[in-house]
Scaffold this active site. Structure first.
Site, short mmCIF file in Angstrom:
data_model
loop_
_atom_site.label_atom_id
_atom_site.label_comp_id
_atom_site.label_asym_id
_atom_site.label_seq_id
_atom_site.Cartn_x
_atom_site.Cartn_y
_atom_site.Cartn_z
N SER A 156 0.84 -1.19 0.00
CA SER A 156 0.00 0.00 0.00
C SER A 156 0.88 1.24 0.00
CB SER A 156 -0.90 0.01 1.24
OG SER A 156 -1.53 1.27 1.42
N TYR A 169 -2.29 -0.57 10.28
CA TYR A 169 -2.40 -1.01 8.89
C TYR A 169 -1.13 -0.65 8.12
CZ TYR A 169 -3.91 -1.12 4.01
OH TYR A 169 -3.99 -1.37 2.65
#
Length: 262
Positions: A156, A169
C-alpha cells in the site's frame, strides 16, 4: 533454462502459466483473476467466500478462461498448504502468485482496539507468510524448469506515506514492502521475480470494513476530491508485471490516483 519470453506481440502473453490469486472473492483479487485469465493464465482463486469464488470461476469459464476455486482462510497455515497441494495436482503448480488478501481497519491508537490490531496482523502479515511458505517451492521449481516465476505482493502507499489513524495497517504494509525487497534478493537468482504493488486509494470492500468515524470521514472527504483507483487499474498492473520480458523485474510499483497528493 528456457529462453521463452513473455510480453511479446501475442494478445495472450500468459499462455501456459498458472496463477494463484488470494483475496479473490472481491475487489483487486477478483479483477486480477479475471484479467490474468484473459491473458491466458490458468488461475486458482483463493478466498473464504466459496459462493463468490464459484461465480468468479463460472464467469472466467464463460469468457474462455480456466479457473479453479479453492475456499480457504489464509490465516490457517495447514489449509493453505492443502490449497497449494491442490494447485499442484490440478494445475501442475504455480508460476505466478498474486498475494493479495488483506484487511484495513484504521482507528486512533489511543482507542486500544487490540482486536483490530490483531486481525490486521493475522491477515496482512501471518496470512501473507502462510501463502508465501506454501507456494514458494512451486515458484522456485517453475523458475528452474520454465525460466520464470512471479511473486507479487499487495502492499500500500501507506507503507511509505502517513495517513491519520492508519498506524497499524501502515505498519503491516511496510512489512510487506520490506519483506518483498529481501525476498527479491533471495529468489531473484532462482528466476523468481518479486514485486510489491503499493496502491493509493482503491475503491474496494476494504472501506466497507472501516468502523472508526474519523477514518470514515477522512475517506469520504477524499472521495469528494479524488477520483479513486478502481480494482481493474491494479489488475492491469499485475498483468503488466507478469507479462514483461523475463529479464525485467519491477521490485516496487507505486500506483496512485492522479489527484491523490501522497
Amino acid at each position: 533454462m528456457t529462453t521463452k519470453t513473455s510480453g511479446t506481440a501475442s494478445t495472450r502473453p500468459l499462455d501456459g502459466r498458472v496463477a494463484v490469486v488470494t483475496g479473490a472473492s472481491s475487489g483487486i483479487g477478483e479483477a486480477s483473476a479475471e484479467h490474468l485469465a484473459s491473458l491466458g493464465a490458468k488461475v486458482a482463486v483463493l478466498a473464504r467466500r466459496a459462493e463468490r469464488l464459484d461465480d468468479l470461476v463460472a464467469r472466467i469459464g464463460k469468457n474462455g478462461g480456466t479457473a479453479v476455486a479453492i475456499a480457504v482462510d489464509v490465516t490457517d497455515a495447514a489449509a493453505v498448504r492443502a490449497a497449494a497441494d491442490r494447485v499442484e495436482t490440478e494445475l501442475g503448480g504455480a508460476d505466478l502468485l498474486f498475494n493479495n488478501a488483506g484487511v484495513m481497519l484504521p482507528a486512533p491508537i489511543e482507542e486500544l482496539r487490540a482486536d483490530q490490531w490483531q486481525q490486521q496482523i493475522d491477515l496482512n502479515i501471518s496470512g501473507l507468510m502462510n501463502v508465501i511458505g506454501a507456494f514458494t517451492p512451486q515458484l522456485v521449481r517453475a523458475g528452474a524448469e520454465r525460466g520464470v516465476a512471479d511473486l507479487i505482493n499487495t502492499s500500500s502507499s501507506a507503507a511509505r506515506n502517513l495517513y491519520p489513524t492508519f498506524a497499524v495497517y501502515a505498519g503491516t504494509k511496510a512489512f510487506v514492502s520490506h519483506l518483498s525487497k529481501h525476498l527479491r534478493m533471495e529468489l531473484g537468482p532462482k528466476n523468481v521475480r518479486v514485486s510489491a504493488i503499493e496502491p493509493g486509494i482503491v475503491g474496494t470492500e476494504l472501506q466497507d470494513h472501516v468502523t472508526d468515524p474519523g477514518a470514515l470521514a477522512w475517506l469520504e472527504g477524499a472521495k469528494e476530491t479524488i477520483d479513486w483507483l478502481i480494482p481493474d487499474d491494479i489488475a492491469r498492473t499485475v498483468g503488466f508485471i507478469a507479462s514483461l520480458p523475463l529479464r525485467v523485474n519491477l521490485p516496487q510499483v507505486f500506483v496512485m490516483p492522479t489527484a491523490q497528493p501522497s
